[in-house]
Design a protein around this motif. Sequence first.
Motif, PDB file in Angstrom:
ATOM      1  N   HIS A   1       0.907  14.665  19.731  1.00 38.51           N
ATOM      2  CA  HIS A   1       1.216  14.860  18.315  1.00 38.51           C
ATOM      3  C   HIS A   1       0.161  14.163  17.457  1.00 38.51           C
ATOM      4  O   HIS A   1      -0.122  12.972  17.661  1.00 38.51           O
ATOM      5  N   ILE A   2      -0.412  14.890  16.507  1.00 39.91           N
ATOM      6  CA  ILE A   2      -1.455  14.327  15.647  1.00 39.91           C
ATOM      7  C   ILE A   2      -0.847  13.326  14.672  1.00 39.91           C
ATOM      8  O   ILE A   2       0.105  13.638  13.950  1.00 39.91           O
ATOM      9  N   LEU A   3      -1.417  12.121  14.658  1.00 37.32           N
ATOM     10  CA  LEU A   3      -0.920  11.050  13.796  1.00 37.32           C
ATOM     11  C   LEU A   3      -1.808  10.826  12.577  1.00 37.32           C
ATOM     12  O   LEU A   3      -1.329  10.407  11.524  1.00 37.32           O
ATOM     13  N   GLY A   4      -3.105  11.081  12.730  1.00 37.52           N
ATOM     14  CA  GLY A   4      -4.018  10.857  11.607  1.00 37.52           C
ATOM     15  C   GLY A   4      -5.404  11.372  11.907  1.00 37.52           C
ATOM     16  O   GLY A   4      -5.815  11.440  13.071  1.00 37.52           O
ATOM     17  N   GLU A   5      -6.121  11.762  10.864  1.00 39.52           N
ATOM     18  CA  GLU A   5      -7.510  12.228  10.979  1.00 39.52           C
ATOM     19  C   GLU A   5      -8.328  11.637   9.849  1.00 39.52           C
ATOM     20  O   GLU A   5      -7.807  11.354   8.769  1.00 39.52           O
ATOM     21  N   ALA A   6      -9.633  11.469  10.097  1.00 35.76           N
ATOM     22  CA  ALA A   6     -10.524  10.950   9.059  1.00 35.76           C
ATOM     23  C   ALA A   6     -11.954  11.379   9.343  1.00 35.76           C
ATOM     24  O   ALA A   6     -12.282  11.781  10.461  1.00 35.76           O
ATOM     25  N   LYS A   7     -12.796  11.259   8.330  1.00 36.65           N
ATOM     26  CA  LYS A   7     -14.195  11.672   8.438  1.00 36.65           C
ATOM     27  C   LYS A   7     -15.068  10.642   7.746  1.00 36.65           C
ATOM     28  O   LYS A   7     -14.767  10.194   6.640  1.00 36.65           O
TER      29      LYS A   7
ATOM     30  N   ILE B   1     -25.388   1.933  14.309  1.00 34.95           N
ATOM     31  CA  ILE B   1     -24.996   2.768  13.172  1.00 34.95           C
ATOM     32  C   ILE B   1     -23.886   3.731  13.576  1.00 34.95           C
ATOM     33  O   ILE B   1     -22.889   3.912  12.866  1.00 34.95           O
ATOM     34  N   ALA B   2     -24.065   4.355  14.746  1.00 38.63           N
ATOM     35  CA  ALA B   2     -23.057   5.293  15.240  1.00 38.63           C
ATOM     36  C   ALA B   2     -21.732   4.586  15.480  1.00 38.63           C
ATOM     37  O   ALA B   2     -20.660   5.089  15.099  1.00 38.63           O
ATOM     38  N   MET B   3     -21.768   3.409  16.105  1.00 37.79           N
ATOM     39  CA  MET B   3     -20.535   2.675  16.386  1.00 37.79           C
ATOM     40  C   MET B   3     -19.821   2.299  15.091  1.00 37.79           C
ATOM     41  O   MET B   3     -18.583   2.377  15.004  1.00 37.79           O
ATOM     42  N   ALA B   4     -20.592   1.914  14.072  1.00 32.21           N
ATOM     43  CA  ALA B   4     -19.986   1.548  12.793  1.00 32.21           C
ATOM     44  C   ALA B   4     -19.267   2.743  12.174  1.00 32.21           C
ATOM     45  O   ALA B   4     -18.148   2.610  11.644  1.00 32.21           O
ATOM     46  N   SER B   5     -19.888   3.927  12.239  1.00 32.74           N
ATOM     47  CA  SER B   5     -19.258   5.136  11.701  1.00 32.74           C
ATOM     48  C   SER B   5     -17.994   5.473  12.472  1.00 32.74           C
ATOM     49  O   SER B   5     -16.982   5.876  11.892  1.00 32.74           O
ATOM     50  N   ILE B   6     -18.060   5.317  13.794  1.00 33.16           N
ATOM     51  CA  ILE B   6     -16.913   5.638  14.651  1.00 33.16           C
ATOM     52  C   ILE B   6     -15.735   4.710  14.340  1.00 33.16           C
ATOM     53  O   ILE B   6     -14.606   5.158  14.151  1.00 33.16           O
ATOM     54  N   ILE B   7     -16.011   3.416  14.286  1.00 29.34           N
ATOM     55  CA  ILE B   7     -14.940   2.457  14.008  1.00 29.34           C
ATOM     56  C   ILE B   7     -14.377   2.686  12.611  1.00 29.34           C
ATOM     57  O   ILE B   7     -13.152   2.599  12.397  1.00 29.34           O
ATOM     58  N   ASP B   8     -15.245   3.014  11.664  1.00 31.53           N
ATOM     59  CA  ASP B   8     -14.793   3.298  10.303  1.00 31.53           C
ATOM     60  C   ASP B   8     -13.862   4.509  10.285  1.00 31.53           C
ATOM     61  O   ASP B   8     -12.799   4.493   9.651  1.00 31.53           O
ATOM     62  N   ALA B   9     -14.262   5.582  10.993  1.00 31.16           N
ATOM     63  CA  ALA B   9     -13.439   6.793  11.035  1.00 31.16           C
ATOM     64  C   ALA B   9     -12.102   6.526  11.709  1.00 31.16           C
ATOM     65  O   ALA B   9     -11.045   6.974  11.237  1.00 31.16           O
ATOM     66  N   ILE B  10     -12.131   5.802  12.829  1.00 31.09           N
ATOM     67  CA  ILE B  10     -10.885   5.504  13.537  1.00 31.09           C
ATOM     68  C   ILE B  10      -9.994   4.599  12.696  1.00 31.09           C
ATOM     69  O   ILE B  10      -8.768   4.778  12.647  1.00 31.09           O
TER      70      ILE B  10
ATOM     71  N   ARG C   1     -15.980  12.633  12.780  1.00 35.99           N
ATOM     72  CA  ARG C   1     -14.560  12.923  12.566  1.00 35.99           C
ATOM     73  C   ARG C   1     -13.740  12.309  13.693  1.00 35.99           C
ATOM     74  O   ARG C   1     -14.138  12.376  14.857  1.00 35.99           O
ATOM     75  N   ALA C   2     -12.618  11.732  13.337  1.00 36.82           N
ATOM     76  CA  ALA C   2     -11.739  11.114  14.324  1.00 36.82           C
ATOM     77  C   ALA C   2     -10.330  11.670  14.178  1.00 36.82           C
ATOM     78  O   ALA C   2      -9.841  11.876  13.058  1.00 36.82           O
TER      79      ALA C   2
END
Length: 295
Positions: free
Chosen positions: A28-34, A46-55, A19-20
């Motif tokens: 102030h919260i601008l956006g969130e994703a999972k 794999i972890a970096m790919a998930s992180i960049i995808d979430a961000i 989750r990002a």
Amino acid sequence: MTDPIRYFVGVDGGGTSCRARITDINGHILGEAKTGSANILLGADIAMASIIDAIATAATIAGLNEESYSSMSVGLALAGAEQQSAWYEFMAQPHPFGAVTLNTDAYGACLGAWGGGDGAILIAGTGSCGILLKDSEQHVVGGREFPISDQGGGAVMGLRLIQQTLLAHDGIRPITPLAEHVLSHFNHDIDAIVSWSKSARPCDYGQFSPAIFAEAYRGDSLGIELLNQTAADIEMWMKALVKRGAEQICLMGSIAERIQPWLIPPMQQRVATPMGDAMDGALAMARSSHNLYPL
């Protein structure tokens, strides 16, 4: 010349999801994703790919794009970061962000739960880990990854369920609705269960935890047995934290948040309500970004 930091990003990554949360410099919260798993022991790439995808997804929601990445300070609270070699392997990867700091998911959760101050948490989701922050020191119990640790987490629950279901299939214990649920999942093919187990990840075992809770509340004897064992595991970690000086403990994560009714009364009385979550803790890390191995 590096770009000035204009955004803070908190990332909470475990064995099941990542989750990002993006905020501006005023919080102030601008956006969130999972997105998917960001346990660095399952692969730094794999972890970096998930992180960049979430961000990236959170950035789109916030009306930002890749050009904004260099203005982001990112705090990563990730499962597996307690292993020093994994920490260094992950941090050696290239990334597009202005700054990145990495610590464990438990550390991030503890910071978030206690508003950046001292306190203790027991996090139990796919895996489990207890942490006490006291007098500028970290005291950690558990968290050494499935299958050798993580008692009280969903992966261990799922592993035990599979084991007991196989015993039921062999006529050693009764086949309950919960065991039947597992057998039906694999089309009553025991060889399929064996083959699946050879490559199953923690999150694959953890997928059965909702069924364990549901069937236990319906009176399923196997489900009740498994939840009592999970409660005993979590009580074990809580007692270890109390021994190290914790007074109140926040229970965090999909399993920990649902197990409280199954705990013995003295442990229930130790439970505190968290002030925030692991992404809040990761955001605190982003605001004080550094790249030194933290443990």
